[in-house]
Design an enzyme around this catalytic site. Structure first.
Site, PDB file in Angstrom:
ATOM      1  N   GLY A  12       0.902  -1.159   0.029  1.00 15.65           N
ATOM      2  CA  GLY A  12       0.172   0.201   0.043  1.00 15.65           C
ATOM      3  C   GLY A  12       0.835   1.273   0.055  1.00 15.65           C
ATOM      4  O   GLY A  12       2.092   1.234  -0.182  1.00 15.65           O
ATOM      5  N   HIS A 153      -8.705  14.855   2.697  1.00 15.28           N
ATOM      6  CA  HIS A 153      -7.778  13.759   2.364  1.00 15.28           C
ATOM      7  C   HIS A 153      -7.832  13.296   0.908  1.00 15.28           C
ATOM      8  O   HIS A 153      -8.698  13.924   0.146  1.00 15.28           O
ATOM      9  CB  HIS A 153      -7.992  12.595   3.050  1.00 15.28           C
ATOM     10  CG  HIS A 153      -7.420  12.461   4.391  1.00 15.28           C
ATOM     11  ND1 HIS A 153      -8.449  12.837   5.636  1.00 15.28           N
ATOM     12  CD2 HIS A 153      -6.382  12.112   5.226  1.00 15.28           C
ATOM     13  CE1 HIS A 153      -7.510  12.958   6.754  1.00 15.28           C
ATOM     14  NE2 HIS A 153      -6.238  12.393   6.288  1.00 15.28           N
ATOM     15  N   LYS A 157      -9.112   7.561  -0.079  1.00 15.22           N
ATOM     16  CA  LYS A 157      -9.262   7.171   1.323  1.00 15.22           C
ATOM     17  C   LYS A 157     -10.450   6.604   1.615  1.00 15.22           C
ATOM     18  O   LYS A 157     -11.665   7.154   1.162  1.00 15.22           O
ATOM     19  CB  LYS A 157      -9.041   8.540   2.428  1.00 15.22           C
ATOM     20  CG  LYS A 157      -9.161   8.023   3.505  1.00 15.22           C
ATOM     21  CD  LYS A 157      -8.668   9.146   4.836  1.00 15.22           C
ATOM     22  CE  LYS A 157      -8.550   9.068   5.965  1.00 15.22           C
ATOM     23  NZ  LYS A 157      -8.019   7.749   6.448  1.00 15.22           N
TER      24      LYS A 157
HETATM   25  P1  NAD Z   1      -3.794   1.870   0.837  1.00 16.45           P
HETATM   26  O1  NAD Z   1      -4.999   1.202   0.580  1.00 16.45           O
HETATM   27  O2  NAD Z   1      -2.595   2.447  -0.078  1.00 16.45           O
HETATM   28  O3  NAD Z   1      -2.938   0.317   1.450  1.00 16.45           O
HETATM   29  C1  NAD Z   1      -3.484  -0.625   2.309  1.00 16.45           C
HETATM   30  C2  NAD Z   1      -2.687  -1.906   1.962  1.00 16.45           C
HETATM   31  O4  NAD Z   1      -3.319  -2.910   2.889  1.00 16.45           O
HETATM   32  C3  NAD Z   1      -3.020  -2.184   0.511  1.00 16.45           C
HETATM   33  O5  NAD Z   1      -1.943  -2.919   0.009  1.00 16.45           O
HETATM   34  C4  NAD Z   1      -4.018  -3.450   0.786  1.00 16.45           C
HETATM   35  O6  NAD Z   1      -4.079  -4.605  -0.306  1.00 16.45           O
HETATM   36  C5  NAD Z   1      -3.727  -4.349   2.021  1.00 16.45           C
HETATM   37  N1  NAD Z   1      -4.487  -5.028   2.771  1.00 16.45           N
HETATM   38  C6  NAD Z   1      -5.730  -5.042   2.591  1.00 16.45           C
HETATM   39  N2  NAD Z   1      -6.374  -6.272   3.354  1.00 16.45           N
HETATM   40  C7  NAD Z   1      -5.139  -6.549   3.809  1.00 16.45           C
HETATM   41  C8  NAD Z   1      -5.023  -7.954   4.675  1.00 16.45           C
HETATM   42  N3  NAD Z   1      -6.180  -8.517   5.050  1.00 16.45           N
HETATM   43  N4  NAD Z   1      -3.826  -8.031   5.249  1.00 16.45           N
HETATM   44  C9  NAD Z   1      -2.699  -7.420   4.815  1.00 16.45           C
HETATM   45  N5  NAD Z   1      -2.844  -6.503   3.876  1.00 16.45           N
HETATM   46  C10 NAD Z   1      -4.166  -6.001   3.476  1.00 16.45           C
HETATM   47  O7  NAD Z   1      -3.740   2.530   2.295  1.00 16.45           O
HETATM   48  P2  NAD Z   1      -2.699   3.626   2.875  1.00 16.45           P
HETATM   49  O8  NAD Z   1      -2.974   5.131   2.425  1.00 16.45           O
HETATM   50  O9  NAD Z   1      -1.575   2.974   2.891  1.00 16.45           O
HETATM   51  O10 NAD Z   1      -3.252   3.563   4.361  1.00 16.45           O
HETATM   52  C11 NAD Z   1      -3.236   2.447   4.899  1.00 16.45           C
HETATM   53  C12 NAD Z   1      -4.076   2.777   6.672  1.00 16.45           C
HETATM   54  O11 NAD Z   1      -3.098   3.519   7.255  1.00 16.45           O
HETATM   55  C13 NAD Z   1      -5.429   3.386   6.418  1.00 16.45           C
HETATM   56  O12 NAD Z   1      -6.246   2.713   7.607  1.00 16.45           O
HETATM   57  C14 NAD Z   1      -5.103   4.753   6.576  1.00 16.45           C
HETATM   58  O13 NAD Z   1      -5.925   5.535   7.065  1.00 16.45           O
HETATM   59  C15 NAD Z   1      -3.761   4.526   7.580  1.00 16.45           C
HETATM   60  N6  NAD Z   1      -2.939   5.679   8.014  1.00 16.45           N
HETATM   61  C16 NAD Z   1      -2.700   6.205   9.120  1.00 16.45           C
HETATM   62  C17 NAD Z   1      -1.686   7.046   9.522  1.00 16.45           C
HETATM   63  C18 NAD Z   1      -1.303   7.188  11.093  1.00 16.45           C
HETATM   64  O14 NAD Z   1      -0.399   7.744  11.348  1.00 16.45           O
HETATM   65  N7  NAD Z   1      -1.714   6.391  11.760  1.00 16.45           N
HETATM   66  C19 NAD Z   1      -1.295   7.863   8.441  1.00 16.45           C
HETATM   67  C20 NAD Z   1      -1.392   7.552   7.262  1.00 16.45           C
HETATM   68  C21 NAD Z   1      -2.462   6.383   6.844  1.00 16.45           C
END
Ligand code: NAD
Length: 265
Positions: A12, A153, A157
């Site tokens: 991701g 965002h 998202k």
């Molecule tokens: P994204 O959609 O680009 O990536 C998510 C990844 O998770 C994808 O590659 C997807 O295939 C994978 N995935 C889905 N189901 C899965 C499973 N069962 N097992 C393993 N992998 C799986 O999203 P992103 O922009 O990278 O964001 C990911 C998460 O992080 C979101 O929940 C986002 O809100 C969160 N986030 C948190 C922060 C923070 O500081 N806490 C900052 C940015 C994003």
């Protein structure tokens, strides 16, 4: 010895930056890069996917047994599997995934009785300072100031409002003794949408490639104060997550916040 790191959600947007920056930092040994079953990049090298040197770590859907810590930025549906694998293999966990429901948050709390977990809806230093400020500002201003939260965002998202916006609201509710569940007004529309005193308005904008903008607006007759945080890239979330992963080494089981990692109140 370098902590052995498993990255969950490794294909991701966040996962690729975690792989890239963990490998460039030289502070971790990346032992696994995990994503969902059937991901089109399954088997490809995680370093190649992240745009850095080849790591000889293929994207997989199976958790290794020889890791010390996992960093999970994936989707809520992954959480059961992540917790099970961390518990089975005694891994510490840095959990950045947002949008968890109540049941999933309870599962995280239960797992934290056995393993150390840092869970934060936002891992940036600046946002965690804002978390500790927004409630104090609300309490100082008092009841006559209306509070609205606007988060912006990128168009991809999935969850709304953002986990960060909800944490900002939670902090305000804690400091001003509002009922979190009862006081949020999500968006506002219709002919009978007059603002009710004590409520917190919550607004989610989705457009283009905005990394993340959060504004907390305090308004009364005659003046407005706005506290704003703008994320310029995902890298400061990643820096926070890597810092949390290093901080977890040798910790007792427990559910920790980013403020614990950063040592701020
Ligand atoms: P994204 O959609 O680009 O990536 C998510 C990844 O998770 C994808 O590659 C997807 O295939 C994978 N995935 C889905 N189901 C899965 C499973 N069962 N097992 C393993 N992998 C799986 O999203 P992103 O922009 O990278 O964001 C990911 C998460 O992080 C979101 O929940 C986002 O809100 C969160 N986030 C948190 C922060 C923070 O500081 N806490 C900052 C940015 C994003």
């Amino acid at each position: 010895m370098k902590p052995r790191l498993t990255v969950i959600g490794a294909a991701g947007r966040m996962g690729r930056r975690i792989v890239a920056m963990a490998s460039e930092s030289g502070q971790f040994e990346i032992v696994a890069a995990i994503d969902r079953q059937g991901h089109p990049d399954m088997g490809k090298d995680a370093g190649f996917l992240a745009g850095v040197a080849t790591l000889k770590v293929p994207l997989t859907d199976t958790c290794p047994t020889d890791a010390d810590v996992a960093i999970d930025f994936s989707l809520p549906e992954a959480i059961d599997n992540t917790l099970r694998q961390c518990l089975e293999n005694s891994l510490s966990l840095v959990l950045g995934t947002t949008g968890l429901n109540r049941e999933q948050r309870t599962a995280v709390e239960t797992a934290a009785k056995t393993i150390p977990i840092v869970h934060a809806t936002n891992m940036s230093v600046g946002m965690n300072v804002l978390f500790s400020l927004v409630g104090k500002v609300a309490a100082m201003l008092g009841e006559d100031y209306d509070i609205e939260i606007v988060e912006e965002h990128h168009r991809l998202k999935k969850d709304a409002p953002s986990g960060t916006a909800l944490t900002l609201a939670e902090k305000i509710c804690e400091a001003t003794k509002r009922d979190f569940a009862g006081c949020l007004i999500h968006g506002r529309s219709g002919k009978d949408a007059l603002r009710q005193k004590g409520t917190i308005g919550m607004h989610a904008v989705r457009a283009g490639d905005i990394t993340g903008i959060h504004s907390v607006i305090y308004g009364t007759a005659g003046e407005t104060i706005t506290l704003n945080h703008t994320a310029h890239s995902r890298d400061m979330f990643v820096r926070g997550a890597l810092r949390a992963a290093l901080w977890l080494a040798g910790r007792q089981p427990g559910l920790y916040a980013m403020t614990d990692v950063l040592g701020i109140e």
